[in-house]
Design a protein around this motif. Structure first.
Motif, mmCIF file in Angstrom:
data_model
loop_
_atom_site.group_PDB
_atom_site.id
_atom_site.type_symbol
_atom_site.label_atom_id
_atom_site.label_comp_id
_atom_site.label_asym_id
_atom_site.label_seq_id
_atom_site.Cartn_x
_atom_site.Cartn_y
_atom_site.Cartn_z
ATOM 1 N N ASP A 74 -33.159 -67.164 116.739
ATOM 2 C CA ASP A 74 -31.862 -66.616 117.145
ATOM 3 C C ASP A 74 -31.521 -67.218 118.506
ATOM 4 O O ASP A 74 -32.203 -66.949 119.499
ATOM 5 C CB ASP A 74 -31.923 -65.093 117.221
ATOM 6 C CG ASP A 74 -30.555 -64.466 117.501
ATOM 7 O OD1 ASP A 74 -29.573 -65.212 117.680
ATOM 8 O OD2 ASP A 74 -30.489 -63.225 117.557
ATOM 9 N N VAL A 75 -30.483 -68.067 118.542
ATOM 10 C CA VAL A 75 -30.133 -68.787 119.771
ATOM 11 C C VAL A 75 -28.625 -68.732 119.976
ATOM 12 O O VAL A 75 -27.851 -68.928 119.030
ATOM 13 C CB VAL A 75 -30.575 -70.262 119.718
ATOM 14 C CG1 VAL A 75 -30.263 -70.973 121.033
ATOM 15 C CG2 VAL A 75 -32.058 -70.366 119.404
ATOM 16 N N SER A 76 -28.203 -68.457 121.213
ATOM 17 C CA SER A 76 -26.782 -68.474 121.586
ATOM 18 C C SER A 76 -26.491 -69.737 122.381
ATOM 19 O O SER A 76 -27.299 -70.159 123.221
ATOM 20 C CB SER A 76 -26.420 -67.256 122.420
ATOM 21 O OG SER A 76 -26.574 -66.068 121.682
ATOM 22 N N PHE A 77 -25.324 -70.336 122.140
ATOM 23 C CA PHE A 77 -24.908 -71.551 122.840
ATOM 24 C C PHE A 77 -23.573 -71.317 123.537
ATOM 25 O O PHE A 77 -22.678 -70.678 122.976
ATOM 26 C CB PHE A 77 -24.748 -72.717 121.860
ATOM 27 C CG PHE A 77 -26.005 -73.104 121.134
ATOM 28 C CD1 PHE A 77 -26.851 -74.065 121.646
ATOM 29 C CD2 PHE A 77 -26.328 -72.495 119.927
ATOM 30 C CE1 PHE A 77 -28.012 -74.424 120.972
ATOM 31 C CE2 PHE A 77 -27.485 -72.849 119.244
ATOM 32 C CZ PHE A 77 -28.323 -73.813 119.768
ATOM 33 N N PRO A 107 -19.358 -69.147 115.045
ATOM 34 C CA PRO A 107 -18.576 -68.990 116.284
ATOM 35 C C PRO A 107 -18.607 -67.540 116.762
ATOM 36 O O PRO A 107 -18.491 -66.600 115.976
ATOM 37 C CB PRO A 107 -17.166 -69.403 115.869
ATOM 38 C CG PRO A 107 -17.328 -70.180 114.602
ATOM 39 C CD PRO A 107 -18.536 -69.615 113.921
ATOM 40 N N THR A 108 -18.779 -67.369 118.060
ATOM 41 C CA THR A 108 -18.686 -66.038 118.665
ATOM 42 C C THR A 108 -17.538 -65.991 119.656
ATOM 43 O O THR A 108 -17.316 -64.971 120.296
ATOM 44 C CB THR A 108 -20.000 -65.692 119.388
ATOM 45 O OG1 THR A 108 -20.317 -66.725 120.332
ATOM 46 C CG2 THR A 108 -21.139 -65.557 118.388
ATOM 47 N N GLY A 109 -16.820 -67.073 119.787
ATOM 48 C CA GLY A 109 -15.694 -67.206 120.684
ATOM 49 C C GLY A 109 -15.216 -68.639 120.654
ATOM 50 O O GLY A 109 -15.824 -69.496 119.996
ATOM 51 N N PRO A 110 -14.130 -68.945 121.369
ATOM 52 C CA PRO A 110 -13.632 -70.330 121.350
ATOM 53 C C PRO A 110 -14.622 -71.327 121.943
ATOM 54 O O PRO A 110 -14.616 -72.496 121.560
ATOM 55 C CB PRO A 110 -12.348 -70.250 122.182
ATOM 56 C CG PRO A 110 -12.489 -69.013 123.003
ATOM 57 C CD PRO A 110 -13.297 -68.065 122.191
ATOM 58 N N ASP A 111 -15.462 -70.885 122.863
ATOM 59 C CA ASP A 111 -16.409 -71.792 123.516
ATOM 60 C C ASP A 111 -17.841 -71.272 123.445
ATOM 61 O O ASP A 111 -18.644 -71.494 124.359
ATOM 62 C CB ASP A 111 -16.012 -72.008 124.988
ATOM 63 C CG ASP A 111 -14.664 -72.698 125.115
ATOM 64 O OD1 ASP A 111 -14.500 -73.767 124.495
ATOM 65 O OD2 ASP A 111 -13.792 -72.158 125.812
ATOM 66 N N CYS A 147 -21.143 -69.897 120.424
ATOM 67 C CA CYS A 147 -21.564 -69.707 119.039
ATOM 68 C C CYS A 147 -23.011 -69.228 119.030
ATOM 69 O O CYS A 147 -23.689 -69.212 120.075
ATOM 70 C CB CYS A 147 -21.424 -71.008 118.234
ATOM 71 S SG CYS A 147 -22.398 -72.379 118.880
ATOM 72 N N ARG A 148 -23.472 -68.829 117.852
ATOM 73 C CA ARG A 148 -24.822 -68.300 117.733
ATOM 74 C C ARG A 148 -25.456 -68.818 116.454
ATOM 75 O O ARG A 148 -24.827 -68.834 115.396
ATOM 76 C CB ARG A 148 -24.792 -66.773 117.742
ATOM 77 C CG ARG A 148 -26.174 -66.116 117.918
ATOM 78 C CD ARG A 148 -26.002 -64.707 118.427
ATOM 79 N NE ARG A 148 -27.284 -64.057 118.710
ATOM 80 C CZ ARG A 148 -27.413 -62.959 119.451
ATOM 81 N NH1 ARG A 148 -26.328 -62.409 119.997
ATOM 82 N NH2 ARG A 148 -28.607 -62.431 119.657
ATOM 83 N N LEU A 149 -26.718 -69.236 116.551
ATOM 84 C CA LEU A 149 -27.457 -69.753 115.407
ATOM 85 C C LEU A 149 -28.562 -68.781 115.050
ATOM 86 O O LEU A 149 -29.460 -68.514 115.844
ATOM 87 C CB LEU A 149 -28.053 -71.126 115.737
ATOM 88 C CG LEU A 149 -28.918 -71.760 114.636
ATOM 89 C CD1 LEU A 149 -28.062 -72.157 113.437
ATOM 90 C CD2 LEU A 149 -29.677 -72.970 115.173
ATOM 91 N N ALA A 151 -18.728 -74.061 118.226
ATOM 92 C CA ALA A 151 -19.611 -74.228 117.065
ATOM 93 C C ALA A 151 -19.610 -75.662 116.520
ATOM 94 O O ALA A 151 -20.677 -76.190 116.207
ATOM 95 C CB ALA A 151 -19.222 -73.236 115.964
ATOM 96 N N PRO A 152 -18.436 -76.350 116.392
ATOM 97 C CA PRO A 152 -18.475 -77.731 115.884
ATOM 98 C C PRO A 152 -19.270 -78.672 116.783
ATOM 99 O O PRO A 152 -19.959 -79.570 116.296
ATOM 100 C CB PRO A 152 -16.990 -78.125 115.835
ATOM 101 C CG PRO A 152 -16.257 -76.831 115.731
ATOM 102 C CD PRO A 152 -17.053 -75.864 116.543
ATOM 103 N N PHE A 153 -19.187 -78.464 118.109
ATOM 104 C CA PHE A 153 -19.937 -79.286 119.065
ATOM 105 C C PHE A 153 -21.437 -79.130 118.830
ATOM 106 O O PHE A 153 -22.183 -80.106 118.778
ATOM 107 C CB PHE A 153 -19.562 -78.875 120.490
ATOM 108 C CG PHE A 153 -20.356 -79.577 121.564
ATOM 109 C CD1 PHE A 153 -19.882 -80.751 122.136
ATOM 110 C CD2 PHE A 153 -21.570 -79.062 122.013
ATOM 111 C CE1 PHE A 153 -20.607 -81.408 123.130
ATOM 112 C CE2 PHE A 153 -22.309 -79.701 123.004
ATOM 113 C CZ PHE A 153 -21.817 -80.881 123.562
#
Length: 324
Positions: free
Chosen positions: A242-245, A265-269, A271-273, A249-251
């Motif tokens: 479980d990792v947040s970036f 995606p968790t927002g415009p900038d 995301c979470r895997l 998400a596309p990046f």
């Protein structure tokens, strides 16, 4: 040119160059009348080649994109270039090169004249590609032999080296080749073990299609990719990640291996895997760092501990004399 099949092939070769050909020029090139050219154009259209005619004082013909992919004619240089490119991609298991690319290479090498096969092999042997990714390199001939056996439903023999170094001889009914982005695997029914098996292609040696045909069996999982995932999960304990970036998400998805899955995606900038992997802790940590953005590892705890240790080690490496 009185030989109609040969004339049609010559006409098609000319039309496959990206330009418009006046009917008079085609007639002159092939030493026939404009009427014969018009008839030959109709023949090509009947074979599925989308030839477009333009009106005017002279008029002209060109090959355009159609609804289906008709056969292509390649000159020597084009055939060699395509074969070398496909070999390079398949041999290094570059992410995105799927089974279709290997099938294309197998078909192309099957019809290449011996002089061109020699040129392809010589060119590949004389060049060293800049390796990318973490997968082992593979002899493209191994992949093409396997792909041909899969397509032709031929039994396959090869030597196999297991993870502990044990050498065995196998005879299998090949089902599918599967690429994980890092490695190629063969899913096949092992006749000696009387069961389904997966084989790492980089551990295969001297594959040989026996010519003996077989009736394809029903795969237990119904899908080769699912069967491979199930087989890998049995071989190695999985790790829930479980990792947040702090990046779109596309990046992030573009910088992660496909087998890790797509981040949500968790927002415009951001995301979470959330995924389950069978890779080593060290490899996963390095792949996350290579995404090149801020991220937070929520679990597993041993991943966060390793990242902390790795970060401290890298910090010391950047300070002269810190590690001495």
């Amino acid at each position: 040119m009185t030989d109609t099949p040969a004339r049609l092939l010559s006409l098609l070769s000319l039309l496959q160059t990206p330009r418009e050909w006046p009917g008079s020029e085609l007639a002159e090139r092939l030493d026939v009348s404009p009427r014969t050219i018009r008839r030959d154009i109709d023949r090509l259209r009947a074979l599925g080649y989308p030839v477009e005619a333009t009106m005017g004082a002279v008029g002209g013909y060109r090959l355009v994109a159609g609804a289906a992919m008709p056969p292509l004619l390649l000159d020597d240089e084009e055939a060699v270039a395509i074969a070398v490119g496909l070999r390079a991609g398949a041999g290094h298991a570059i992410e995105g090169v799927e089974e279709a690319s290997v099938r294309a290479l197998a078909k192309l090498e099957q019809v290449l004249p011996s002089r061109l096969r020699h040129r392809v092999s010589t060119l590949q042997a004389a060049t060293i590609p800049l390796a990318q990714g973490d997968g082992a390199t593979i002899d493209p001939r191994t992949l093409t032999v396997m792909a041909s056996a899969v397509t032709g439903t031929e039994r396959l023999r090869f030597g196999y080296r297991s993870g502990d170094g044990t050498e065995t001889k196998r005879q299998v009914e090949p089902y599918r080749l599967v690429s994980t982005g890092r490695r190629w695997y063969l899913v096949a029914y092992d006749l000696g073990r009387e069961d389904w098996r997966t084989f790492r292609v980089d551990r295969v040696s001297e594959p040989f299609a026996t010519g003996a045909r077989f009736r394809p069996r029903e795969l237990p999982a119904g899908d080769a990719a699912k069967f491979l995932r199930r087989s890998m999960s049995r071989m190695k304990p999985s790790m829930e990640v479980d990792v947040s970036f702090l990046a779109p998400a596309p990046f992030v998805a573009a910088r992660l291996p496909a087998h890790l899955g797509a981040p949500e995606p968790t927002g415009p900038d951001s995301c979470r895997l959330r995924t389950s992997v069978n890779d080593s802790l060290e490899w996963l940590a390095l792949r996350l760092a290579l995404v090149d953005c801020e991220f937070t590892a929520h679990r597993p705890e041993r991943l966060t501990d390793y990242l902390r240790e790795l970060g401290a080690r890298l910090t010391r490496a950047a300070v002269p004399g810190a590690a001495s």
